[in-house]
Scaffold this active site. Structure first.
Site, PDB file in Angstrom:
ATOM      1  N   ARG A   1     -28.705  -9.248 -35.752  1.00 17.94           N
ATOM      2  CA  ARG A   1     -29.512  -8.667 -34.667  1.00 17.94           C
ATOM      3  C   ARG A   1     -29.826  -7.190 -34.810  1.00 17.94           C
ATOM      4  O   ARG A   1     -30.710  -6.687 -34.134  1.00 17.94           O
ATOM      5  CB  ARG A   1     -28.812  -8.916 -33.323  1.00 17.94           C
ATOM      6  CG  ARG A   1     -28.947 -10.348 -32.851  1.00 17.94           C
ATOM      7  CD  ARG A   1     -28.008 -10.649 -31.707  1.00 17.94           C
ATOM      8  NE  ARG A   1     -26.631 -10.570 -32.200  1.00 17.94           N
ATOM      9  CZ  ARG A   1     -25.568 -10.908 -31.486  1.00 17.94           C
ATOM     10  NH1 ARG A   1     -25.708 -11.314 -30.251  1.00 17.94           N
ATOM     11  NH2 ARG A   1     -24.350 -10.833 -32.006  1.00 17.94           N
TER      12      ARG A   1
ATOM     13  N   ARG B   1     -35.555 -14.946 -35.350  1.00 17.20           N
ATOM     14  CA  ARG B   1     -34.669 -15.576 -34.364  1.00 17.20           C
ATOM     15  C   ARG B   1     -35.482 -16.055 -33.151  1.00 17.20           C
ATOM     16  O   ARG B   1     -35.277 -17.160 -32.658  1.00 17.20           O
ATOM     17  CB  ARG B   1     -33.607 -14.559 -33.953  1.00 17.20           C
ATOM     18  CG  ARG B   1     -32.696 -14.943 -32.820  1.00 17.20           C
ATOM     19  CD  ARG B   1     -31.597 -15.870 -33.293  1.00 17.20           C
ATOM     20  NE  ARG B   1     -30.551 -15.982 -32.287  1.00 17.20           N
ATOM     21  CZ  ARG B   1     -30.667 -16.694 -31.180  1.00 17.20           C
ATOM     22  NH1 ARG B   1     -31.748 -17.374 -30.932  1.00 17.20           N
ATOM     23  NH2 ARG B   1     -29.665 -16.746 -30.325  1.00 17.20           N
TER      24      ARG B   1
ATOM     25  N   TYR C   1     -11.708 -21.999 -31.759  1.00 14.63           N
ATOM     26  CA  TYR C   1     -12.955 -22.248 -31.006  1.00 14.63           C
ATOM     27  C   TYR C   1     -13.041 -23.708 -30.560  1.00 14.63           C
ATOM     28  O   TYR C   1     -13.518 -24.003 -29.462  1.00 14.63           O
ATOM     29  CB  TYR C   1     -14.178 -21.875 -31.852  1.00 14.63           C
ATOM     30  CG  TYR C   1     -14.284 -20.382 -32.091  1.00 14.63           C
ATOM     31  CD1 TYR C   1     -14.860 -19.546 -31.138  1.00 14.63           C
ATOM     32  CD2 TYR C   1     -13.764 -19.801 -33.250  1.00 14.63           C
ATOM     33  CE1 TYR C   1     -14.933 -18.177 -31.337  1.00 14.63           C
ATOM     34  CE2 TYR C   1     -13.831 -18.434 -33.456  1.00 14.63           C
ATOM     35  CZ  TYR C   1     -14.413 -17.623 -32.500  1.00 14.63           C
ATOM     36  OH  TYR C   1     -14.472 -16.262 -32.686  1.00 14.63           O
TER      37      TYR C   1
ATOM     38  N   ARG D   1     -21.918  -9.848 -42.033  1.00 14.03           N
ATOM     39  CA  ARG D   1     -22.996  -9.922 -41.022  1.00 14.03           C
ATOM     40  C   ARG D   1     -24.178  -9.019 -41.366  1.00 14.03           C
ATOM     41  O   ARG D   1     -24.792  -8.443 -40.463  1.00 14.03           O
ATOM     42  CB  ARG D   1     -22.482  -9.570 -39.633  1.00 14.03           C
ATOM     43  CG  ARG D   1     -21.559 -10.600 -39.021  1.00 14.03           C
ATOM     44  CD  ARG D   1     -22.354 -11.721 -38.341  1.00 14.03           C
ATOM     45  NE  ARG D   1     -21.460 -12.634 -37.652  1.00 14.03           N
ATOM     46  CZ  ARG D   1     -21.258 -12.621 -36.342  1.00 14.03           C
ATOM     47  NH1 ARG D   1     -21.918 -11.784 -35.586  1.00 14.03           N
ATOM     48  NH2 ARG D   1     -20.413 -13.464 -35.807  1.00 14.03           N
TER      49      ARG D   1
ATOM     50  N   ASP E   1     -23.127 -20.332 -39.983  1.00 16.21           N
ATOM     51  CA  ASP E   1     -22.037 -19.909 -39.106  1.00 16.21           C
ATOM     52  C   ASP E   1     -20.811 -20.759 -39.406  1.00 16.21           C
ATOM     53  O   ASP E   1     -20.938 -21.899 -39.878  1.00 16.21           O
ATOM     54  CB  ASP E   1     -22.421 -20.045 -37.628  1.00 16.21           C
ATOM     55  CG  ASP E   1     -21.479 -19.217 -36.750  1.00 16.21           C
ATOM     56  OD1 ASP E   1     -21.722 -18.007 -36.605  1.00 16.21           O
ATOM     57  OD2 ASP E   1     -20.485 -19.770 -36.257  1.00 16.21           O
TER      58      ASP E   1
HETATM   59  O1  CP3 Z   1     -24.736 -12.182 -42.549  1.00 16.94           O
HETATM   60  C1  CP3 Z   1     -23.688 -12.891 -42.567  1.00 16.94           C
HETATM   61  O2  CP3 Z   1     -22.551 -12.389 -42.626  1.00 16.94           O
HETATM   62  C2  CP3 Z   1     -23.816 -14.393 -42.631  1.00 16.94           C
HETATM   63  C3  CP3 Z   1     -23.825 -15.121 -41.436  1.00 16.94           C
HETATM   64  C4  CP3 Z   1     -22.611 -15.248 -40.522  1.00 16.94           C
HETATM   65  C5  CP3 Z   1     -22.767 -15.392 -39.117  1.00 16.94           C
HETATM   66  N1  CP3 Z   1     -21.542 -15.641 -38.582  1.00 16.94           N
HETATM   67  C6  CP3 Z   1     -24.050 -15.313 -38.403  1.00 16.94           C
HETATM   68  C7  CP3 Z   1     -24.056 -15.151 -36.942  1.00 16.94           C
HETATM   69  C8  CP3 Z   1     -21.248 -15.353 -40.808  1.00 16.94           C
HETATM   70  C9  CP3 Z   1     -20.520 -15.203 -42.137  1.00 16.94           C
HETATM   71  C10 CP3 Z   1     -20.584 -15.616 -39.570  1.00 16.94           C
HETATM   72  C11 CP3 Z   1     -19.123 -15.837 -39.462  1.00 16.94           C
HETATM   73  C12 CP3 Z   1     -18.518 -16.073 -38.143  1.00 16.94           C
HETATM   74  N2  CP3 Z   1     -19.062 -16.713 -37.069  1.00 16.94           N
HETATM   75  C13 CP3 Z   1     -17.181 -15.723 -37.824  1.00 16.94           C
HETATM   76  C14 CP3 Z   1     -16.171 -15.091 -38.768  1.00 16.94           C
HETATM   77  C15 CP3 Z   1     -16.371 -13.661 -39.000  1.00 16.94           C
HETATM   78  C16 CP3 Z   1     -16.258 -12.775 -37.802  1.00 16.94           C
HETATM   79  O3  CP3 Z   1     -17.271 -12.147 -37.448  1.00 16.94           O
HETATM   80  O4  CP3 Z   1     -15.170 -12.711 -37.208  1.00 16.94           O
HETATM   81  C17 CP3 Z   1     -16.955 -16.129 -36.495  1.00 16.94           C
HETATM   82  C18 CP3 Z   1     -15.677 -15.947 -35.712  1.00 16.94           C
HETATM   83  C19 CP3 Z   1     -18.157 -16.760 -36.033  1.00 16.94           C
HETATM   84  C20 CP3 Z   1     -18.387 -17.402 -34.710  1.00 16.94           C
HETATM   85  C21 CP3 Z   1     -19.497 -16.769 -33.979  1.00 16.94           C
HETATM   86  N3  CP3 Z   1     -20.822 -16.859 -34.315  1.00 16.94           N
HETATM   87  C22 CP3 Z   1     -19.399 -15.991 -32.803  1.00 16.94           C
HETATM   88  C23 CP3 Z   1     -18.097 -15.645 -32.090  1.00 16.94           C
HETATM   89  C24 CP3 Z   1     -20.696 -15.627 -32.446  1.00 16.94           C
HETATM   90  C25 CP3 Z   1     -21.109 -14.884 -31.211  1.00 16.94           C
HETATM   91  C26 CP3 Z   1     -20.886 -13.438 -31.279  1.00 16.94           C
HETATM   92  C27 CP3 Z   1     -22.123 -12.756 -31.738  1.00 16.94           C
HETATM   93  O5  CP3 Z   1     -22.031 -11.877 -32.600  1.00 16.94           O
HETATM   94  O6  CP3 Z   1     -23.180 -13.071 -31.172  1.00 16.94           O
HETATM   95  C28 CP3 Z   1     -21.571 -16.144 -33.447  1.00 16.94           C
HETATM   96  C29 CP3 Z   1     -23.048 -15.980 -33.489  1.00 16.94           C
HETATM   97  C30 CP3 Z   1     -23.640 -15.449 -34.752  1.00 16.94           C
HETATM   98  N4  CP3 Z   1     -23.280 -15.813 -36.014  1.00 16.94           N
HETATM   99  C31 CP3 Z   1     -24.713 -14.507 -34.834  1.00 16.94           C
HETATM  100  C32 CP3 Z   1     -24.980 -14.316 -36.201  1.00 16.94           C
HETATM  101  C33 CP3 Z   1     -26.050 -13.452 -36.825  1.00 16.94           C
HETATM  102  C34 CP3 Z   1     -25.472 -13.889 -33.661  1.00 16.94           C
HETATM  103  C35 CP3 Z   1     -26.313 -14.965 -33.043  1.00 16.94           C
HETATM  104  C36 CP3 Z   1     -27.661 -14.550 -32.567  1.00 16.94           C
HETATM  105  O7  CP3 Z   1     -28.525 -14.142 -33.367  1.00 16.94           O
HETATM  106  O8  CP3 Z   1     -27.895 -14.686 -31.365  1.00 16.94           O
END
Ligand code: CP3
Length: 350
Positions: A33, A42, A156, A29, A79
């Site tokens: 944010r 974003r 999910y 990640r 994602d």
């Molecule tokens: O920089 C990176 O690592 C690449 C991008 C990336 C994202 N999600 C961007 C993201 C990667 C590799 C993921 C993986 C992901 N997504 C996982 C597996 C890894 C982990 O963290 O456990 C899972 C379970 C998800 C599902 C997911 N996506 C959730 C549960 C959420 C909401 C929680 C949150 O942090 O907001 C997301 C949203 C998400 N994916 C964001 C980002 C940058 C935040 C969204 C936003 O900007 O509003």
């Protein structure tokens, strides 16, 4: 011991178990944010999925942490839930709520999903982002593609949202395992297809995120976490024999040993709770390790962070190792603390 040459990408070398001049580093990640420049893009993109599906935006946010910190790898901005979205189970990301989907909980609902052949069309903008990144990344930066592991994505799809205990997916898996298996099989095929398209577009390394692997009891872990990963790894090996693949079976504890051995993954990403000493003694002989600083130590920074970073490096840094976090960066992370972390890792020598 052979001399560490300075040519080539550090991350790829260490995955091939070749000597490197210093420990390679990237962070799960790393785009997100906590960076003001991410929040600006974003806001411009509107929804999170619009950000993922617009190559101009997705390329830009992938590059942002590379510009700031010069990490050894960039991870494609996307994602794990684009796969259900492309299979016809639309995903919405609600502010403060995370992902929301219309749940799939039985064979009839499963039958409404599109075939795997629908993926490449719907996800074409994601693959276009990979193609662009191949040209815009610095020569020394490796490009990582990724997907969620079938079990984690299924939690999910079945839950309809994130849940602390994955109860809905477990309910189906325990009540009707052969029916639930059909969802897992669909996700194995979809994951291989999605990852293959990323490699064809230019991804040089893949990581599979199995965030919820550790919530399964042993027999279910073997069936729904380990076996799908063996199948995915084998299918990728046939298509791309030299491609390195990293697994992240979060929370799997001692089951990680069999997971590493049986899948033949090139590297394992360790979660925060994994002991570096135990991992060195029980896992590092089988391949490269990655991890595992607590993301909340990165929020705290200072002497406590430094001490725990050095413990990880002193323990694991003598074998094939990639420095990373034990889970993703959290939004409240001060960007200065990331800079401090990068400096500590860059300066450390075995
Ligand atoms: O920089 C990176 O690592 C690449 C991008 C990336 C994202 N999600 C961007 C993201 C990667 C590799 C993921 C993986 C992901 N997504 C996982 C597996 C890894 C982990 O963290 O456990 C899972 C379970 C998800 C599902 C997911 N996506 C959730 C549960 C959420 C909401 C929680 C949150 O942090 O907001 C997301 C949203 C998400 N994916 C964001 C980002 C940058 C935040 C969204 C936003 O900007 O509003």
């Amino acid at each position: 011991m052979r001399e560490a040459s300075t040519d080539g990408k550090r991350l790829l070398k260490v995955l091939r178990r070749e000597p490197v001049d210093r420990t390679p580093l990237w962070l799960m990640r790393q785009a997100g944010r906590y960076l003001p420049e991410y929040r600006a893009v974003r806001a411009e993109a509107g929804s999170f999925l619009d950000l993922c599906y617009t190559p101009d935006f997705a390329e830009e946010v992938t590059l942002q942490p590379i510009r700031r910190y010069g990490f050894d790898a960039a991870i494609l901005f996307s994602d794990i839930l684009v796969v259900p979205d492309a299979l016809g189970q639309p995903v919405a990301f609600k502010e403060g709520e995370g992902p929301v989907l219309e749940p799939i909980r039985n064979a009839a609902e499963l039958a409404t999903l599109k075939p795997v052949s629908a993926l490449r069309d719907k996800l074409a903008p994601v693959y276009e982002t990979v193609r662009r990144l191949k040209n815009s990344l610095p020569a020394e930066t490796a490009l990582i593609g990724f997907a969620g592991a079938p079990w984690t994505v299924a939690t999910y799809m079945v839950g309809g949202r994130g849940s602390p205990d994955q109860a809905m997916a477990k309910a189906w898996a325990y009540r009707a395992p052969d029916e639930f298996q059909k969802l897992i099989d669909l996700l194995v095929a979809a994951t291989v297809e999605h990852l293959s398209a990323q490699v064809e577009a230019g991804a040089e390394v893949l990581q599979l995120f199995d965030t919820w692997a550790g919530s399964l009891p042993e027999l279910s872990f073997e069936r729904f976490a380990l076996k799908p990963m063996i199948e995915i790894r084998a299918a990728l090996k046939v298509r791309f024999p030299d491609l390195p693949v990293i697994g992240f079976p979060r929370g799997a504890g001692p089951m990680t040993v069999e997971y590493f051995r049986a899948t033949g993954l090139d590297a394992l990403s360790l979660d925060t709770g994994m002991s570096p000493v135990w991992a060195r003694d029980n896992l590092q002989g089988a391949g490269c390790l990655q991890g595992n600083l607590d993301p909340l130590l990165l929020v705290a920074g200072g002497a406590e962070m430094q001490q725990q970073v050095l413990h990880i490096l002193d323990t694991l840094g003598h074998g094939p190792f990639i420095f990373n976090l034990g889970h993703g960066i959290v939004p409240q992370t001060p960007p200065d603390h990331v800079a401090a972390l990068v400096e500590i890792v860059r300066e450390w020598r075995p």
